[in-house]
Write an enzyme that holds these catalytic residues in place. Structure first.
Site, PDB file in Angstrom:
ATOM      1  N   HIS A  87      -0.154   3.048  57.140  1.00 20.84           N
ATOM      2  CA  HIS A  87      -0.426   4.460  57.439  1.00 20.84           C
ATOM      3  C   HIS A  87      -1.039   4.534  58.836  1.00 20.84           C
ATOM      4  O   HIS A  87      -2.236   4.746  59.016  1.00 20.84           O
ATOM      5  CB  HIS A  87      -1.389   5.049  56.404  1.00 20.84           C
ATOM      6  CG  HIS A  87      -1.530   6.534  56.532  1.00 20.84           C
ATOM      7  ND1 HIS A  87      -1.191   7.408  55.536  1.00 20.84           N
ATOM      8  CD2 HIS A  87      -1.942   7.318  57.556  1.00 20.84           C
ATOM      9  CE1 HIS A  87      -1.408   8.649  55.923  1.00 20.84           C
ATOM     10  NE2 HIS A  87      -1.875   8.609  57.156  1.00 20.84           N
ATOM     11  N   GLU A 285     -13.717  21.299  58.200  1.00 19.19           N
ATOM     12  CA  GLU A 285     -12.407  20.997  58.768  1.00 19.19           C
ATOM     13  C   GLU A 285     -11.657  22.307  58.924  1.00 19.19           C
ATOM     14  O   GLU A 285     -11.704  23.163  58.034  1.00 19.19           O
ATOM     15  CB  GLU A 285     -11.611  20.067  57.847  1.00 19.19           C
ATOM     16  CG  GLU A 285     -10.184  19.798  58.328  1.00 19.19           C
ATOM     17  CD  GLU A 285      -9.355  19.056  57.303  1.00 19.19           C
ATOM     18  OE1 GLU A 285      -9.061  17.882  57.517  1.00 19.19           O
ATOM     19  OE2 GLU A 285      -9.000  19.669  56.260  1.00 19.19           O
ATOM     20  N   GLU A 432      -5.567  20.299  63.854  1.00 19.90           N
ATOM     21  CA  GLU A 432      -6.629  20.019  62.883  1.00 19.90           C
ATOM     22  C   GLU A 432      -7.880  19.583  63.637  1.00 19.90           C
ATOM     23  O   GLU A 432      -7.799  18.770  64.563  1.00 19.90           O
ATOM     24  CB  GLU A 432      -6.175  18.907  61.937  1.00 19.90           C
ATOM     25  CG  GLU A 432      -7.230  18.445  60.947  1.00 19.90           C
ATOM     26  CD  GLU A 432      -6.847  17.132  60.284  1.00 19.90           C
ATOM     27  OE1 GLU A 432      -6.762  17.112  59.047  1.00 19.90           O
ATOM     28  OE2 GLU A 432      -6.632  16.132  61.006  1.00 19.90           O
ATOM     29  N   ARG A 434     -11.975  18.239  63.099  1.00 26.84           N
ATOM     30  CA  ARG A 434     -13.110  17.794  62.300  1.00 26.84           C
ATOM     31  C   ARG A 434     -14.230  17.369  63.236  1.00 26.84           C
ATOM     32  O   ARG A 434     -14.028  17.256  64.445  1.00 26.84           O
ATOM     33  CB  ARG A 434     -12.702  16.636  61.380  1.00 26.84           C
ATOM     34  CG  ARG A 434     -11.735  17.044  60.280  1.00 26.84           C
ATOM     35  CD  ARG A 434     -11.337  15.869  59.403  1.00 26.84           C
ATOM     36  NE  ARG A 434     -10.414  14.979  60.085  1.00 26.84           N
ATOM     37  CZ  ARG A 434     -10.002  13.807  59.605  1.00 26.84           C
ATOM     38  NH1 ARG A 434     -10.478  13.376  58.440  1.00 26.84           N
ATOM     39  NH2 ARG A 434      -9.147  13.067  60.268  1.00 26.84           N
TER      40      ARG A 434
END
Length: 567
Positions: A87, A285, A432, A434
């Protein structure tokens, strides 16, 4: 007849297997240790950008086997590379060159290097766990939960291995909220900062061989291994951990992006902004969908007792956002091909994703959930959409957070508008964001030093830069004009966002170094700009340490030979 076929079947399978290798021109590695299982297989990274067929995978049973593999590689002119769940995006394990150059054996850590056990912590009011490098984050948090323990933050996807996390400085989303006190044993930066000790396979100059060596966190060399970019193989680690706790996660889609990501000049006392929620809960987030003005905000808060809200659902297992985790790999490829091929559907796709996430959270009562920390920290399965990702880490002041997220989201939306006006859609995924603390900001392992190659290593002589924003832009791979669009995003962060109050680094596990040929291909970025964002002494110390413990570069590849070099 049937009996004869049953008897012959194993031999037929063996013949087919050997024939495949012969046809592929891939002879078995010479002099390979006979007791270590060896199989032929394909390497394919997360987004299918890098696929290398017909490689050898070894399955060691323990650290001694990994040591044996290292010495075998040294004597036989091979390299060995740790392989976990694959991954990842960058070519840190294998490169496209390995489609031709097959002198590599991948060390599958996921089958046998998976032991876990509690062990005494040398530090008061904390606990410790010994973990094999092939243990997944999901299994680690499950084990900790069963023993009343937990972590402050973790990567959201559960099937990545500890070895992989330590290679790239894996993280979650967590800073201390205003008024919150740090908990002993918790890291609010990277997982690497939890390491008490680690065991790695390294070169020993005295014996002129590779050996297993355990490094305590207090030793000077250890800090180079904590985020190692795959330049070694760590077989096990001891991590400091704290008591388990309950978390609440509230999802919101009622705040428009113009307010959540507002320019600080337009913020008033009641504005519901990114920085306000970060100050309040410390754990948030945001996901901004393309061509949509309704982002998905998740905010976590430490919550000992079940919330008074009757709609708050207690959860006893992770991955509670059902509709974001139901895309098998083949479906991701279908969606990606359709989206890239029919560009005009992109302005519809983003708002549709936003609507689906909102409806899904309502339908499955996932907009307000509460329970043991593991069940809220893990929320992405490997069955989510497989997309490529460009990622940066902006290290800034907590007081400057709103300015950075406002700049980033405004540029993202403007870029989409500019391309759509031309009828092209190179970016068809979300942005995205965070936030975490840095790896020195709170004391975790008292006698340890920060991981030298951590993306959140403190900026030298700038203690005021105390917060890291992890910003990723996702897209289906091979969309038309994609390399150029990601190149513009990358240059925007390095040329515009970086300044007196911000330092921009790459996120090791994502895309960077964009040229017209795609990510990791701009030699000026991969071989210069990336390294310049760290202090010269710190970067060179890390490189020289990794080189000293692997002078024969059996743990390297063509890409790492360009990246992990002295300044």
């Amino acid at each position: 007849m049937l009996f004869a076929l049953q008897l012959a079947l194993p031999f037929l399978c063996t013949t087919v297997w050997l024939a495949r290798d012969t046809l592929a021109g891939l002879p078995p590695p010479p002099n390979f240790p006979s007791h270590i299982p060896l199989r032929n297989g394909d390497y394919e990274n997360w987004s299918n950008e890098l696929s290398v067929p017909n490689l050898w995978f070894a399955t060691p049973s323990n650290g001694k086997d990994v040591q044996l593999l290292a010495n075998w590689a040294f004597l036989n002119n091979y390299t060995v590379r740790a392989s976990g769940q694959m991954h990842n995006w960058p070519p840190m394990t294998v490169t496209a060159m390995n489609k031709v150059a097959k002198n590599v054996v991948l060390v599958d850590t996921t089958k046998k290097l998976t032991a876990m056990q509690l062990t005494p912590s040398p530090y008061p009011n904390t606990s410790a766990v010994r973990v094999g490098c092939g243990v997944t984050i999901h299994n680690l948090l499950t084990f900790l939960e069963a023993n009343g323990l937990g972590v402050a933050a973790s990567p959201s996807i559960g099937d990545i291995t500890i070895g992989g996390v330590l290679a790239i400085g894996g993280h979650g989303t967590s800073v201390l909220a205003v008024g919150e006190e740090a908990v002993p044993g918790f890291s609010y930066g990277s997982i690497s900062n939890l390491v008490i000790s680690l065991t790695a396979v390294v070169w020993d100059a005295t014996t002129k061989s590779y050996v297993l060596k355990t490094f305590k966190r207090s030793e000077a060399d250890t800090k180079a291994f904590l985020v190692n970019l795959g330049r070694t193989i760590i077989t096990e680690v001891v991590l400091i951990v704290g008591p388990n706790y309950n978390l609440r996660c509230e999802s919101r889609a009622d705040i428009l992006s113009d307010e959540l990501f507002a320019d600080p000049a337009n913020v008033h006392a009641n504005s519901r902004t990114f920085s306000r929620f970060l100050d309040e809960t410390g754990r948030i987030e945001t996901i901004q969908f393309p061509f949509s003005n309704t982002p998905w905000l998740k905010k976590w808060s430490v919550c000992t007792n079940r919330p008074a809200n009757l709609l708050a659902r207690r959860v006893s297992s992770p991955y509670n956002y059902v509709l974001t985790n139901i895309f098998p790999e083949f479906l991701s490829m279908v969606v990606g091909n359709v989206t890239n091929g029919l560009g005009l559907i992109n302005p519809i796709l983003g708002p549709a994703q936003s609507l689906v996430s909102t409806v899904g959270n309502l339908a499955f009562l996932s907009f307000d959930i509460w329970g043991p920390s593991k069940n809220l920290l893990l929320y992405v399965k490997s069955s989510t959409l497989r997309q490529t990702a460009s990622g940066v880490v902006v290290i800034t002041k907590q007081a400057n957070v709103q300015s950075v997220v406002s700049q980033a989201t405004a540029f993202y939306k403007q870029l989409l508008r500019e391309y759509s006006a031309r009828g092209v859609y190179p970016i068809n995924g979300v942005i995205e964001i965070r936030a975490t603390a840095l790896d020195h900001h709170y004391t975790v392992v008292p006698d340890g030093e920060a991981p030298l190659l951590s993306p959140v290593f403190p900026v030298k002589d700038r203690p005021d830069l105390d917060t890291a924003l992890w910003i990723a832009v996702l897209s289906f791979d091979k969309a038309p004009h994609q390399a150029g669009a990601f190149q513009k995003i990358e240059r925007f962060f390095h040329d515009v966002v970086e300044g007196d109050d911000a330092v921009v680094r790459v996120e090791w596990s994502k895309g960077y170094g964009y040229s017209k040929n795609g990510p990791w291909t701009d030699s000026e970025i991969v071989g210069g700009l990336v390294q310049s964002k760290f202090g010269v002494d710190e970067w060179n110390l890390a490189v020289s340490t990794l080189d000293r413990y692997d002078p024969h570069r059996i743990f390297s590849n063509a890409y790492l030979d360009k990246l992990v070099v002295k300044r």
